[in-house]
Structures are given as structure tokens and as C-alpha cells.
Design a protein around this motif. Structure first.
Motif, PDB file in Angstrom:
ATOM      1  N   VAL A  60      20.326 -57.499  50.387  1.00  0.00           N
ATOM      2  CA  VAL A  60      20.516 -56.350  51.088  1.00  0.00           C
ATOM      3  C   VAL A  60      20.607 -55.238  49.832  1.00  0.00           C
ATOM      4  O   VAL A  60      21.634 -55.446  49.126  1.00  0.00           O
ATOM      5  N   VAL A  73      17.669 -48.092  52.448  1.00  0.00           N
ATOM      6  CA  VAL A  73      17.873 -49.677  52.623  1.00  0.00           C
ATOM      7  C   VAL A  73      16.756 -50.267  52.460  1.00  0.00           C
ATOM      8  O   VAL A  73      15.834 -50.015  52.835  1.00  0.00           O
ATOM      9  N   ALA A  84      26.526 -46.337  51.524  1.00  0.00           N
ATOM     10  CA  ALA A  84      25.759 -46.980  52.336  1.00  0.00           C
ATOM     11  C   ALA A  84      25.658 -46.189  53.746  1.00  0.00           C
ATOM     12  O   ALA A  84      26.465 -45.367  54.195  1.00  0.00           O
ATOM     13  N   ALA A 137      18.770 -47.596  62.702  1.00  0.00           N
ATOM     14  CA  ALA A 137      18.040 -46.727  61.897  1.00  0.00           C
ATOM     15  C   ALA A 137      17.341 -45.573  62.549  1.00  0.00           C
ATOM     16  O   ALA A 137      16.626 -45.630  63.339  1.00  0.00           O
ATOM     17  N   TRP A 192      24.561 -45.757  59.628  1.00  0.00           N
ATOM     18  CA  TRP A 192      23.965 -46.495  60.802  1.00  0.00           C
ATOM     19  C   TRP A 192      23.583 -47.935  60.452  1.00  0.00           C
ATOM     20  O   TRP A 192      23.227 -48.607  61.059  1.00  0.00           O
ATOM     21  N   LEU A 193      24.048 -48.293  59.249  1.00  0.00           N
ATOM     22  CA  LEU A 193      23.623 -49.962  58.581  1.00  0.00           C
ATOM     23  C   LEU A 193      24.813 -50.736  59.362  1.00  0.00           C
ATOM     24  O   LEU A 193      25.981 -50.631  59.060  1.00  0.00           O
ATOM     25  N   ASP A 248      13.138 -46.709  57.348  1.00  0.00           N
ATOM     26  CA  ASP A 248      14.274 -46.227  56.579  1.00  0.00           C
ATOM     27  C   ASP A 248      14.433 -47.584  56.032  1.00  0.00           C
ATOM     28  O   ASP A 248      15.512 -47.623  54.830  1.00  0.00           O
ATOM     29  N   VAL A 249      14.192 -48.623  56.391  1.00  0.00           N
ATOM     30  CA  VAL A 249      14.537 -50.158  56.024  1.00  0.00           C
ATOM     31  C   VAL A 249      13.364 -50.800  55.479  1.00  0.00           C
ATOM     32  O   VAL A 249      12.744 -51.051  56.311  1.00  0.00           O
ATOM     33  N   ASN A 308      27.948 -55.217  53.509  1.00  0.00           N
ATOM     34  CA  ASN A 308      28.706 -53.989  53.866  1.00  0.00           C
ATOM     35  C   ASN A 308      29.920 -53.974  53.206  1.00  0.00           C
ATOM     36  O   ASN A 308      30.644 -52.850  52.617  1.00  0.00           O
ATOM     37  N   VAL A 356      21.061 -50.929  48.958  1.00  0.00           N
ATOM     38  CA  VAL A 356      21.197 -49.642  49.561  1.00  0.00           C
ATOM     39  C   VAL A 356      21.392 -48.585  48.386  1.00  0.00           C
ATOM     40  O   VAL A 356      21.842 -48.773  47.402  1.00  0.00           O
ATOM     41  N   ALA A 360      18.662 -55.336  60.772  1.00  0.00           N
ATOM     42  CA  ALA A 360      19.051 -54.025  59.592  1.00  0.00           C
ATOM     43  C   ALA A 360      18.562 -52.944  60.288  1.00  0.00           C
ATOM     44  O   ALA A 360      19.120 -51.655  59.933  1.00  0.00           O
ATOM     45  N   ARG A 361      17.404 -52.957  60.930  1.00  0.00           N
ATOM     46  CA  ARG A 361      16.686 -51.429  61.402  1.00  0.00           C
ATOM     47  C   ARG A 361      17.299 -51.030  62.659  1.00  0.00           C
ATOM     48  O   ARG A 361      16.739 -49.927  63.074  1.00  0.00           O
TER      49      ARG A 361
END
Length: 202
Positions: free
Chosen positions: A130, A115, A136, A157, A139-140, A162-163, A76, A132, A153-154
């Protein structure tokens, strides 16, 4: 074509093989990963470190490679530091024998998903990397590559899909993992040389 960057995150390494200096071991692992990334097509390559490790990064990178200083060793923080890219992947540095194809598989889902994550092969906590679409998504969650999971990670989401979860690979996180290195596999020269010098197979 999307502008993409692959970043080696040089996080801490908590162990080294018997008889091998910890700093030299960390540098060898990182050197092999950086050299691998330099062979990739259609991506730019960068390295990310906390300020305390800037000297390590500067000693290993190829000329012209960008080094990002980040406040914490998380994907991140790296994503937030990037500018001018459409897609980015951040990977750990303890995978000296990582196949280049695995990096490509991490980036591929970004054509349709925001993602993608690559798990550690064989299960257990932690991620290989990871990727993206930038910026990014909000919501990550903050992901620690040593402990995070695809489920984490999800977690926030809008949709689980989405992941994307892509192909994983093993990490060298303890003495038992040394046996997984294949001497016939091309690459990982720095790690191989260091292990050979310690009397271990390489």
C-alpha cells in the motif's frame, strides 16, 4: 522532489518449506526484500516491526537504515509512525524475487491520487503493498496485508478512483508458491541459498 520512503513490514510468516527452520526462512525472505529496496533510486528505505521482532530487523538492516517499532503489523500503523516524508509505500516481506519496477509502479500514482495498492498476482485475498501520500487519508481503513483487497481499500474513499490499483506480484505463502520462483531471475540470494541447502531447487 517529493521525499519518499519504502518500508518493508516484517510481519509473521506462518509456514516454511519442509526441512527449513521457520525463523531462518522468515529471515531469508526479509533479507532479500531489504536488499532489493536498498537498490532503489530516489527513495529512502526503512523497516517496520512489532517490538517482539526488533532483534530480527536489527540483524538484517543495512547501516543507517531506520527501524520503526509499531504496535501492529499494518501499513496504517507504519504510516502513522512516519515523519518528514511526502509519500510512503509499505510492502510485505515474503516477496524475495520482487522486481524493483513493481515498487516504482506502486509509488507512481501518488502524483495524482492519495492511495495506491498492489494486489497479489493471480487473485485471492491479500495485498503486496500500500502506498499513500502522507499523512494518510482519514478514510483509509485498517488494512491487513494478508487479507485486505483493493475493494476494501476503496470502501470509504470519496471516489473509487482515489485508490489506484497497480501491478501485482506473487507472494510465497505456501509450498505451492515455491514453484513460481525463477532460478534465472537475479536476486533473492538468501532465499535461494536456504532452499539449495534444503535440497530444493534454487
Amino acid at each position: 522532489m517529493a521525499r519518499r520512503v519504502v518500508v518493508a513490514l516484517l510481519g509473521p510468516v506462518p509456514w516454511s518449506p519442509p526441512g527449513v527452520d521457520r525463523a531462518e526462512w522468515r529471515a531469508a525472505l526479509a533479507e532479500d526484500v531489504i536488499d532489493l529496496f536498498a537498490t532503489l533510486n530516489e527513495v529512502e528505505v526503512a523497516v517496520a516491526v512489532t517490538p517482539a521482532d526488533r532483534a530480527l530487523a536489527d540483524a538484517l538492516v543495512w547501516p543507517g537504515t531506520t527501524v520503526y517499532e509499531v504496535a501492529e503489523s499494518t501499513p496504517n500503523a507504519v504510516f502513522a509512525a512516519l515523519e518528514g516524508y511526502d509519500q510512503a509505500a509499505v510492502l510485505v516481506s515474503d516477496v524475495p524475487d520482487l522486481p524493483a519496477l513493481t515498487v516504482g509502479k506502486l509509488l507512481r500514482p501518488l502524483t495524482t491520487r492519495p492511495v495506491a495498492v498492489a494486489p497479489v498476482e493471480g487473485g485471492g485475498p491479500g495485498l503486496l503493498g500500500v502506498a499513500v501520500r502522507l499523512p494518510a487519508p482519514d478514510w483509509l481503513p485498517t488494512l491487513e496485508l494478508d487479507t485486505a483487497t483493493p475493494a476494501q481499500a476503496r470502501a470509504n474513499a470519496p471516489h473509487p478512483g482515489d485508490v489506484a490499483v497497480t501491478t501485482g506480484w506473487r507472494r510465497l505463502r505456501g509450498p505451492a508458491d515455491l514453484a513460481t520462483l525463477d532460478p534465472a531471475f537475479e536476486g533473492w540470494e538468501a532465499t535461494r541459498a536456504l532452499l539449495s541447502g534444503s535440497g530444493r531447487p534454487g
